[in-house]
Design a protein around this motif. Structure first.
Motif, PDB file in Angstrom:
ATOM      1  N   HIS A 336      16.758 -10.816  17.426  1.00 36.39           N
ATOM      2  CA  HIS A 336      15.970 -10.988  18.655  1.00 36.39           C
ATOM      3  C   HIS A 336      15.107  -9.752  18.929  1.00 36.39           C
ATOM      4  CE1 HIS A 336      14.837 -11.793  22.770  1.00 36.39           C
ATOM      5  NE2 HIS A 336      15.523 -10.746  23.202  1.00 36.39           N
ATOM      6  N   LEU A 337      15.702  -8.575  18.812  1.00 34.19           N
ATOM      7  CA  LEU A 337      14.958  -7.341  19.069  1.00 34.19           C
ATOM      8  C   LEU A 337      13.816  -7.167  18.070  1.00 34.19           C
ATOM      9  CD1 LEU A 337      17.929  -4.906  19.846  1.00 34.19           C
ATOM     10  CD2 LEU A 337      16.278  -5.858  21.479  1.00 34.19           C
ATOM     11  N   ALA A 338      14.080  -7.510  16.808  1.00 39.50           N
ATOM     12  CA  ALA A 338      13.048  -7.360  15.776  1.00 39.50           C
ATOM     13  C   ALA A 338      11.905  -8.353  15.979  1.00 39.50           C
ATOM     14  CB  ALA A 338      13.662  -7.542  14.392  1.00 39.50           C
ATOM     15  N   LEU A 339      12.239  -9.586  16.350  1.00 44.42           N
ATOM     16  CA  LEU A 339      11.200 -10.598  16.573  1.00 44.42           C
ATOM     17  C   LEU A 339      10.345 -10.270  17.798  1.00 44.42           C
ATOM     18  CD1 LEU A 339      13.265 -13.818  15.783  1.00 44.42           C
ATOM     19  CD2 LEU A 339      11.322 -12.955  14.467  1.00 44.42           C
ATOM     20  N   ALA A 340      10.941  -9.544  18.741  1.00 42.30           N
ATOM     21  CA  ALA A 340      10.212  -9.193  19.965  1.00 42.30           C
ATOM     22  C   ALA A 340       9.335  -7.954  19.793  1.00 42.30           C
ATOM     23  CB  ALA A 340      11.205  -8.961  21.101  1.00 42.30           C
ATOM     24  N   LYS A 341       9.564  -7.197  18.723  1.00 40.74           N
ATOM     25  CA  LYS A 341       8.846  -5.939  18.531  1.00 40.74           C
ATOM     26  C   LYS A 341       7.570  -6.157  17.726  1.00 40.74           C
ATOM     27  CE  LYS A 341       9.604  -1.166  16.976  1.00 40.74           C
ATOM     28  NZ  LYS A 341      10.599  -0.190  16.478  1.00 40.74           N
ATOM     29  N   ASP A 342       6.551  -5.411  18.064  1.00 39.51           N
ATOM     30  CA  ASP A 342       5.263  -5.516  17.371  1.00 39.51           C
ATOM     31  C   ASP A 342       5.213  -4.477  16.246  1.00 39.51           C
ATOM     32  OD1 ASP A 342       2.702  -6.162  16.647  1.00 39.51           O
ATOM     33  OD2 ASP A 342       1.758  -4.997  18.252  1.00 39.51           O
ATOM     34  N   PHE A 343       5.704  -4.856  15.071  1.00 38.57           N
ATOM     35  CA  PHE A 343       5.712  -3.948  13.921  1.00 38.57           C
ATOM     36  C   PHE A 343       4.331  -3.899  13.272  1.00 38.57           C
ATOM     37  CE2 PHE A 343      10.233  -5.055  14.151  1.00 38.57           C
ATOM     38  CZ  PHE A 343      10.838  -3.822  13.941  1.00 38.57           C
ATOM     39  N   ASN A 344       4.011  -2.760  12.701  1.00 44.93           N
ATOM     40  CA  ASN A 344       2.774  -2.610  11.941  1.00 44.93           C
ATOM     41  C   ASN A 344       3.062  -2.974  10.485  1.00 44.93           C
ATOM     42  OD1 ASN A 344       0.685  -1.453  10.252  1.00 44.93           O
ATOM     43  ND2 ASN A 344      -0.001  -0.306  12.047  1.00 44.93           N
ATOM     44  N   ARG A 345       2.593  -4.136  10.054  1.00 43.56           N
ATOM     45  CA  ARG A 345       2.909  -4.631   8.710  1.00 43.56           C
ATOM     46  C   ARG A 345       2.338  -3.727   7.621  1.00 43.56           C
ATOM     47  NH1 ARG A 345       3.972 -10.751   7.601  1.00 43.56           N
ATOM     48  NH2 ARG A 345       5.186 -11.306   9.434  1.00 43.56           N
ATOM     49  N   GLU A 346       1.174  -3.178   7.848  1.00 39.95           N
ATOM     50  CA  GLU A 346       0.568  -2.295   6.845  1.00 39.95           C
ATOM     51  C   GLU A 346       1.421  -1.047   6.631  1.00 39.95           C
ATOM     52  OE1 GLU A 346      -1.902  -2.883   4.934  1.00 39.95           O
ATOM     53  OE2 GLU A 346      -2.778  -4.679   5.858  1.00 39.95           O
ATOM     54  N   ASN A 347       1.980  -0.514   7.709  1.00 38.55           N
ATOM     55  CA  ASN A 347       2.836   0.670   7.591  1.00 38.55           C
ATOM     56  C   ASN A 347       4.153   0.344   6.891  1.00 38.55           C
ATOM     57  OD1 ASN A 347       0.914   2.197   8.869  1.00 38.55           O
ATOM     58  ND2 ASN A 347       1.944   2.228  10.865  1.00 38.55           N
ATOM     59  N   ILE A 348       4.685  -0.853   7.162  1.00 39.41           N
ATOM     60  CA  ILE A 348       5.921  -1.270   6.486  1.00 39.41           C
ATOM     61  C   ILE A 348       5.687  -1.320   4.978  1.00 39.41           C
ATOM     62  CG2 ILE A 348       7.543  -3.181   6.153  1.00 39.41           C
ATOM     63  CD1 ILE A 348       7.209  -3.858   9.111  1.00 39.41           C
ATOM     64  N   ARG A 349       4.577  -1.929   4.591  1.00 34.35           N
ATOM     65  CA  ARG A 349       4.262  -2.018   3.160  1.00 34.35           C
ATOM     66  C   ARG A 349       4.012  -0.629   2.557  1.00 34.35           C
ATOM     67  NH1 ARG A 349       2.454  -4.405  -1.335  1.00 34.35           N
ATOM     68  NH2 ARG A 349       0.605  -3.516  -2.327  1.00 34.35           N
ATOM     69  N   ALA A 350       3.288   0.210   3.258  1.00 33.23           N
ATOM     70  CA  ALA A 350       2.947   1.539   2.738  1.00 33.23           C
ATOM     71  C   ALA A 350       4.204   2.354   2.438  1.00 33.23           C
ATOM     72  CB  ALA A 350       2.057   2.275   3.732  1.00 33.23           C
ATOM     73  N   PHE A 351       5.229   2.216   3.278  1.00 30.18           N
ATOM     74  CA  PHE A 351       6.486   2.937   3.063  1.00 30.18           C
ATOM     75  C   PHE A 351       7.108   2.559   1.722  1.00 30.18           C
ATOM     76  CE2 PHE A 351      11.193   2.780   3.668  1.00 30.18           C
ATOM     77  CZ  PHE A 351      11.424   4.150   3.679  1.00 30.18           C
ATOM     78  N   VAL A 352       7.120   1.264   1.409  1.00 30.59           N
ATOM     79  CA  VAL A 352       7.702   0.802   0.144  1.00 30.59           C
ATOM     80  C   VAL A 352       6.842   1.241  -1.037  1.00 30.59           C
ATOM     81  CG1 VAL A 352       8.413  -1.225  -1.184  1.00 30.59           C
ATOM     82  CG2 VAL A 352       8.805  -1.158   1.280  1.00 30.59           C
ATOM     83  N   VAL A 353       5.536   1.108  -0.907  1.00 31.61           N
ATOM     84  CA  VAL A 353       4.628   1.502  -1.991  1.00 31.61           C
ATOM     85  C   VAL A 353       4.798   2.981  -2.326  1.00 31.61           C
ATOM     86  CG1 VAL A 353       2.205   1.802  -2.635  1.00 31.61           C
ATOM     87  CG2 VAL A 353       2.939  -0.303  -1.500  1.00 31.61           C
ATOM     88  N   ASN A 354       4.922   3.808  -1.309  1.00 36.82           N
ATOM     89  CA  ASN A 354       5.023   5.257  -1.519  1.00 36.82           C
ATOM     90  C   ASN A 354       6.380   5.695  -2.053  1.00 36.82           C
ATOM     91  OD1 ASN A 354       2.408   5.634  -0.579  1.00 36.82           O
ATOM     92  ND2 ASN A 354       3.061   5.954   1.534  1.00 36.82           N
TER      93      ASN A 354
END
Length: 378
Positions: A336-354
């Protein structure tokens, strides 16, 4: 002259350990190694691993777990190829080859790559404990998370003299990318018959006891009772059909059949990830450093993972949260908390790429093997 590289599997399945090993093998082929794969299990179709055609594969099937009838054949192979070190996937392969080394008075070094943390059964714990007793100070242990190293070193009383290193798992981030809005809507409609308004939680995992799909279903039931909206739960992966039948029955009992989709095994995992709003894993054991979680985050998905193995080494406040294993209420609350939060998808991906791209992982393994080979020469 090509260098020989021997990799030993207890059995070649479709898990994360095999996928990591296949990537290492193909990279070593590209680097000029002659790679030999030994499987101590039955022969399968390995096309899903996409191994190079240059790889030699040998099967030494066992009639029982501790069937050592293949010792002489493996010894002859090793002596004919002047094998100086081997790479074992997980504790059982290392135990088997350690016993071969001792029984046949061979002198090769062992590098064991561990992909488990908490064993799922007491018998697995005993095998792992026994295997750790056979490690010598010249052998290497490759851990894939810091938490795994702490757990195994203390619980299995790992030989403090043997060498150890940490190499995180990596994925091909080029295959797992963020889809644009229109593509996501199209995939939802074509793959899952879902509308753009549906909230989709996806779990990519084999249907096995340790993956604990039951707790995920119970978490969804609690979620629907407590919160004012009703997301769907998508299971991608196949496995034990008896467990699957029990999960389907539980879905009916909890009146969730309209909200749970069993996709089964599907090679187009990236397309299903592109449909989803949130990724989750609810494992209670074995899970150490999930490739599925990395792939989901590479697609820009936030993730809620149970706090076992190395989950807290890949999850932070910017890409998801951790939940308690076997606790459906806590898992539902974290969803519920995760679905309610506005995550930055580009930053999530960048973390994995790096941090966790497959090229970084392969380079670290190559560096380790070259270091071992240099030490053998001196």
């Amino acid at each position: 002259m090509k260098r020989n590289f021997i990799i030993v599997f207890p059995e070649i399945g479709k898990g994360g350990a095999e996928r990591v090993a296949a990537s290492i093998v193909n990279h070593l082929i590209d680097e000029g190694y002659n790679v030999i794969v030994i499987s101590l299990g039955p022969k399968h179709d390995y096309q899903f691993l996409e191994l190079s055609e240059k790889v030699e594969i040998f099967h030494f099937s066992r009639k029982s777990k501790f069937d050592f009838s293949a010792f002489e054949s493996i010894k002859v192979m090793f002596e004919s190829r002047n094998v100086e070190y081997i790479f074992c996937i997980d504790f059982f392969a290392q135990l088997y080859m350690s016993m071969l080394r001792s029984h046949k008075k061979l002198n090769f070094k062992i590098v064991v790559n561990l992909h488990i943390t908490i064993p799922k059964k007491k018998t697995d714990y005993l095998v792992n404990f026994l295997a750790s007793r056979f490690l010598r100070k010249a052998d290497w242990v490759v851990f894939i998370s810091k938490n795994q190293e702490k757990y195994i070193s203390s619980r299995f009383l790992l030989n403090s003299a043997c060498k150890r290193t940490l190499i995180y798992n990596g994925i091909d981030t080029g295959k797992f990318i963020i889809s644009n809005g229109e593509e996501r809507i199209r995939l939802r409609e074509s793959l899952l018959a879902s509308s753009r308004e549906d909230l989709l939680i996806i779990k990519v995992a084999g249907i096995r006891i340790e993956k604990d799909h039951e707790t995920a279903i119970r978490a969804l039931s609690y979620f629907h009772q407590v919160y004012a909206y009703k997301p769907k739960l998508i299971f991608v992966g196949d496995g034990d059909q008896n467990i699957k039948k029990g999960l389907e029955n539980l879905s009916r009992e909890l009146e969730l059949t309209d909200y749970i989709v069993f996709v089964g095994f599907n090679e187009a995992v990236n397309q299903y990830l592109s449909c989803a709003d949130l990724f989750t894993l609810t494992s209670h054991s074995v899970e150490t450093f999930s490739l599925a979680a990395l792939e989901a985050m590479s697609c820009g998905l936030p993730a809620v993972l149970t706090n076992i193995g190395g989950a807290n080494e890949m999850i932070n406040e910017n890409n998801g949260s951790l939940s308690k294993p076997s606790d459906p209420i806590d898992i539902a609350q974290k969803w519920h908390l995760a679905l309610a939060k506005d995550f930055n998808r580009e930053n999530i991906r960048a973390f994995v790429v790096n941090e966790f791209d497959i090229t970084k992982m392969n380079a670290n393994y190559l560096k380790l093997f070259q270091h071992i080979e240099d030490s053998l020469m001196t």
